[in-house]
Motif scaffolding. Structure first.
Motif, PDB file in Angstrom:
ATOM      1  N   GLU A   3       0.821  -1.214   0.000  1.00 19.55           N
ATOM      2  CA  GLU A   3       0.000   0.000   0.000  1.00 19.55           C
ATOM      3  C   GLU A   3       0.856   1.266   0.000  1.00 19.55           C
ATOM      4  N   PHE A   4       1.971   1.217   0.766  1.00 22.00           N
ATOM      5  CA  PHE A   4       2.800   2.426   0.898  1.00 22.00           C
ATOM      6  C   PHE A   4       3.506   2.758  -0.414  1.00 22.00           C
ATOM      7  N   GLU A   5       3.976   1.693  -1.069  1.00 21.68           N
ATOM      8  CA  GLU A   5       4.630   1.870  -2.362  1.00 21.68           C
ATOM      9  C   GLU A   5       3.622   2.410  -3.399  1.00 21.68           C
ATOM     10  N   LEU A   6       2.420   1.858  -3.335  1.00 22.66           N
ATOM     11  CA  LEU A   6       1.354   2.298  -4.253  1.00 22.66           C
ATOM     12  C   LEU A   6       1.068   3.796  -4.063  1.00 22.66           C
ATOM     13  N   ILE A   7       0.923   4.210  -2.832  1.00 24.70           N
ATOM     14  CA  ILE A   7       0.640   5.630  -2.551  1.00 24.70           C
ATOM     15  C   ILE A   7       1.809   6.498  -3.002  1.00 24.70           C
ATOM     16  N   ARG A   8       3.021   6.027  -2.698  1.00 24.40           N
ATOM     17  CA  ARG A   8       4.203   6.806  -3.065  1.00 24.40           C
ATOM     18  C   ARG A   8       4.305   6.970  -4.581  1.00 24.40           C
ATOM     19  N   PHE A  10       1.900   6.560  -7.026  1.00 22.87           N
ATOM     20  CA  PHE A  10       0.798   7.090  -7.833  1.00 22.87           C
ATOM     21  C   PHE A  10       0.070   8.300  -7.235  1.00 22.87           C
ATOM     22  N   PHE A  11       0.233   8.511  -5.956  1.00 22.49           N
ATOM     23  CA  PHE A  11      -0.586   9.568  -5.349  1.00 22.49           C
ATOM     24  C   PHE A  11       0.203  10.548  -4.486  1.00 22.49           C
ATOM     25  N   SER A  12       1.486  10.687  -4.773  1.00 22.51           N
ATOM     26  CA  SER A  12       2.302  11.575  -3.942  1.00 22.51           C
ATOM     27  C   SER A  12       2.990  12.664  -4.756  1.00 22.51           C
ATOM     28  N   GLY A  23       1.249  17.472   3.107  1.00 27.49           N
ATOM     29  CA  GLY A  23       0.389  16.721   2.186  1.00 27.49           C
ATOM     30  C   GLY A  23       0.350  15.234   2.495  1.00 27.49           C
ATOM     31  N   VAL A  24       0.306  14.413   1.444  1.00 27.75           N
ATOM     32  CA  VAL A  24       0.207  12.960   1.584  1.00 27.75           C
ATOM     33  C   VAL A  24       1.393  12.406   2.372  1.00 27.75           C
ATOM     34  N   GLY A  25       1.136  11.477   3.284  1.00 29.76           N
ATOM     35  CA  GLY A  25       2.227  10.778   3.948  1.00 29.76           C
ATOM     36  C   GLY A  25       2.146  10.731   5.451  1.00 29.76           C
ATOM     37  N   ASP A  26       1.427  11.622   6.063  1.00 30.43           N
ATOM     38  CA  ASP A  26       1.332  11.597   7.530  1.00 30.43           C
ATOM     39  C   ASP A  26      -0.063  11.108   7.944  1.00 30.43           C
ATOM     40  N   ASP A  27      -0.337  11.172   9.229  1.00 25.70           N
ATOM     41  CA  ASP A  27      -1.666  10.729   9.687  1.00 25.70           C
ATOM     42  C   ASP A  27      -2.763  11.665   9.200  1.00 25.70           C
ATOM     43  N   GLY A  28      -2.396  12.896   8.966  1.00 28.68           N
ATOM     44  CA  GLY A  28      -3.374  13.847   8.442  1.00 28.68           C
ATOM     45  C   GLY A  28      -2.664  14.917   7.649  1.00 28.68           C
ATOM     46  N   THR A  84      -9.233  14.813  -1.018  1.00 34.36           N
ATOM     47  CA  THR A  84      -8.696  13.534  -0.541  1.00 34.36           C
ATOM     48  C   THR A  84      -9.375  12.423  -1.333  1.00 34.36           C
ATOM     49  N   LEU A  85      -8.699  11.307  -1.455  1.00 33.14           N
ATOM     50  CA  LEU A  85      -9.191  10.206  -2.295  1.00 33.14           C
ATOM     51  C   LEU A  85      -9.238   8.909  -1.504  1.00 33.14           C
ATOM     52  N   ALA A  86     -10.431   8.340  -1.350  1.00 32.71           N
ATOM     53  CA  ALA A  86     -10.551   6.999  -0.775  1.00 32.71           C
ATOM     54  C   ALA A  86     -10.755   6.043  -1.941  1.00 32.71           C
ATOM     55  N   LEU A  87      -9.788   5.168  -2.108  1.00 35.18           N
ATOM     56  CA  LEU A  87      -9.721   4.313  -3.289  1.00 35.18           C
ATOM     57  C   LEU A  87      -9.917   2.864  -2.881  1.00 35.18           C
ATOM     58  N   THR A  88     -10.922   2.207  -3.452  1.00 34.67           N
ATOM     59  CA  THR A  88     -11.143   0.792  -3.184  1.00 34.67           C
ATOM     60  C   THR A  88     -10.988   0.027  -4.492  1.00 34.67           C
ATOM     61  N   SER A 114      -5.414  20.425  -5.021  1.00 34.61           N
ATOM     62  CA  SER A 114      -4.309  19.570  -4.605  1.00 34.61           C
ATOM     63  C   SER A 114      -4.819  18.315  -3.904  1.00 34.61           C
ATOM     64  N   LEU A 115      -4.231  17.177  -4.282  1.00 37.11           N
ATOM     65  CA  LEU A 115      -4.525  15.918  -3.585  1.00 37.11           C
ATOM     66  C   LEU A 115      -3.685  15.896  -2.317  1.00 37.11           C
ATOM     67  N   ILE A 116      -4.341  15.853  -1.166  1.00 43.65           N
ATOM     68  CA  ILE A 116      -3.597  15.996   0.098  1.00 43.65           C
ATOM     69  C   ILE A 116      -3.684  14.776   0.999  1.00 43.65           C
ATOM     70  N   GLY A 117      -4.394  13.723   0.546  1.00 40.94           N
ATOM     71  CA  GLY A 117      -4.461  12.529   1.387  1.00 40.94           C
ATOM     72  C   GLY A 117      -5.503  11.570   0.869  1.00 40.94           C
ATOM     73  N   GLY A 118      -5.727  10.499   1.626  1.00 42.24           N
ATOM     74  CA  GLY A 118      -6.722   9.533   1.197  1.00 42.24           C
ATOM     75  C   GLY A 118      -6.628   8.247   1.987  1.00 42.24           C
ATOM     76  N   ASP A 119      -7.172   7.202   1.383  1.00 43.99           N
ATOM     77  CA  ASP A 119      -7.167   5.899   2.018  1.00 43.99           C
ATOM     78  C   ASP A 119      -7.213   4.869   0.899  1.00 43.99           C
ATOM     79  N   THR A 120      -6.547   3.741   1.087  1.00 47.38           N
ATOM     80  CA  THR A 120      -6.508   2.733   0.039  1.00 47.38           C
ATOM     81  C   THR A 120      -6.930   1.393   0.618  1.00 47.38           C
ATOM     82  N   THR A 121      -7.951   0.800   0.027  1.00 46.30           N
ATOM     83  CA  THR A 121      -8.482  -0.457   0.553  1.00 46.30           C
ATOM     84  C   THR A 121      -8.782  -1.411  -0.593  1.00 46.30           C
TER      85      THR A 121
END
Ligand code: ADP
Ligand code: MG
Length: 319
Positions: A3-8, A10-12, A23-28, A84-88, A114-121
């Motif tokens: 998941e971390f590699e995926l976020i790094r 495609f979404f960072s 932005g993307v990478g922390d808890d918020g 923010t993007l929640a991606l399933t 700006s894309l600033i965060g999200g969730d990947t499931t």
């Protein structure tokens, strides 16, 4: 790929937006809104085979999910800023993710968000939820509820294209220029971002058309506790829609087809000049299509004859 590699990968993407403190990478994420502004927040979910067909290319899915969210902010008269993007997803398909991410960043750049965060499931069906935050000055936002009787009803752009485009995407190879235009209107909707902001102080109420002109006009009027009348013969129909579909099909697409993401708004007649100016500046037609009335129904007429239209999308021509 985890998941971390995926976020790094495609979404960072860094976009040098000074308002994004973290932005993307922390808890918020941490954002810094423009001083003195109110925030406008909205969320939209797109589910595969519900909101888009599984034949839609991933770059279009990415583009579309940003544009439809920006459209909600535009309908409030606000400026879209952060998403923010929640991606399933059912699996990690690198090619799909690459294309999806390209489409998403393309739209983000176009609308300056700006894309600033999200969730990947992971789950069986593709589902995309975008939350978007915009900004507007206090008391400037345009809501659905402030229309008044005798005001005029306007719509931007043309109607029915996206519904026709979806029909073509599913049922045809779509090789002519007109077909391509209509399919593009579904797969790459235009959020009327600048016009929405320009309408602050001009429009009394607004909504973006996602469920169809008739249904969304009704929603706006219901919020304002009023009714109205739509002149169906005045609906703006594109040349491309006219080329491919007959009048009855066109009206059906224009009245009940969703996904146009045009803005529907009300304004008093005294604002007509200002509205024409906005249409001119942004080079997008704005058409007067109806009037707000002091009852609770939404009537339709075609060439001065009343027509019955029901919520299931059926048009009944009375003679
Ligand atoms: P947590 O476990 O704290 O919820 P995650 O591991 O889910 O954090 O996410 C790590 C970081 O990546 C967070 O900053 C989150 O906002 C971001 N993120 C997760 N998925 C996405 C995505 N699909 N698009 C953009 N950012 C994402
Ligand atoms: Mg998480």
């Amino acid at each position: 790929m985890d998941e971390f590699e995926l976020i790094r990968r495609f979404f960072s993407k860094d976009n040098n937006d000074a308002s994004v403190v973290l932005g993307v990478g922390d808890d918020g994420a941490i954002i810094s809104p423009s001083p003195g502004h109110n925030l406008v927040v909205s969320t939209d979910t797109l589910i595969e085979n519900v909101h888009f067909p599984d034949c839609l290319p991933p770059e279009d899915i990415g583009y579309r999910c940003v544009a439809v969210n920006v459209s909600d902010i535009a309908a409030m008269g606000a400026r879209a800023r952060w998403i923010t993007l929640a991606l399933t997803l059912p699996d990690v398909d690198e090619k799909w993710l690459q294309k999806f991410s390209e489409g998403l960043y393309h739209a983000a750049q176009k609308y300056d968000v700006s894309l600033i965060g999200g969730d990947t499931t992971s789950a069986q069906q593709i589902a995309l939820t975008i939350s978007i935050t915009g900004e507007v000055l206090p008391h400037q936002a345009i809501t659905r509820s402030q229309a008044s009787r005798d005001e005029l009803i306007f719509v931007t752009g043309s109607l029915g294209d996206a519904a026709a485009g979806l029909d073509l995407l599913i049922n045809s190879s779509g090789s002519s220029e007109a077909e391509k235009f209509l399919m593009q209107r579904f797969s790459r909707p235009t959020a009327r971002s600048e016009i929405g902001q320009a309408l602050c102080g001009v429009a009394t109420a607004a909504i973006d058309i996602s469920d169809g002109l008739y249904a969304d006009t009704k929603k706006l009027l219901l919020s304002s506790e009023l009714g109205g009348h739509l002149y169906v013969d005045r609906l703006p129909i594109s040349m491309q829609l006219k080329q491919i579909y007959n009048q009855e099909q066109r009206l059906k697409f224009a009245l009940s087809g969703g996904d146009d993401y045009e803005l529907l708004f009300t304004a008093p007649a005294i604002k007509l000049d200002e509205i024409l100016k906005i249409s001119h500046i942004y080079n997008i037609p704005i058409t007067e299509i109806g009037v707000v009335r002091n009852h609770s129904k939404l009537n339709c007429s075609l060439n001065d004859k009343l027509i019955n239209y029901d919520d299931n999308g059926y048009l009944h021509f009375n003679g």
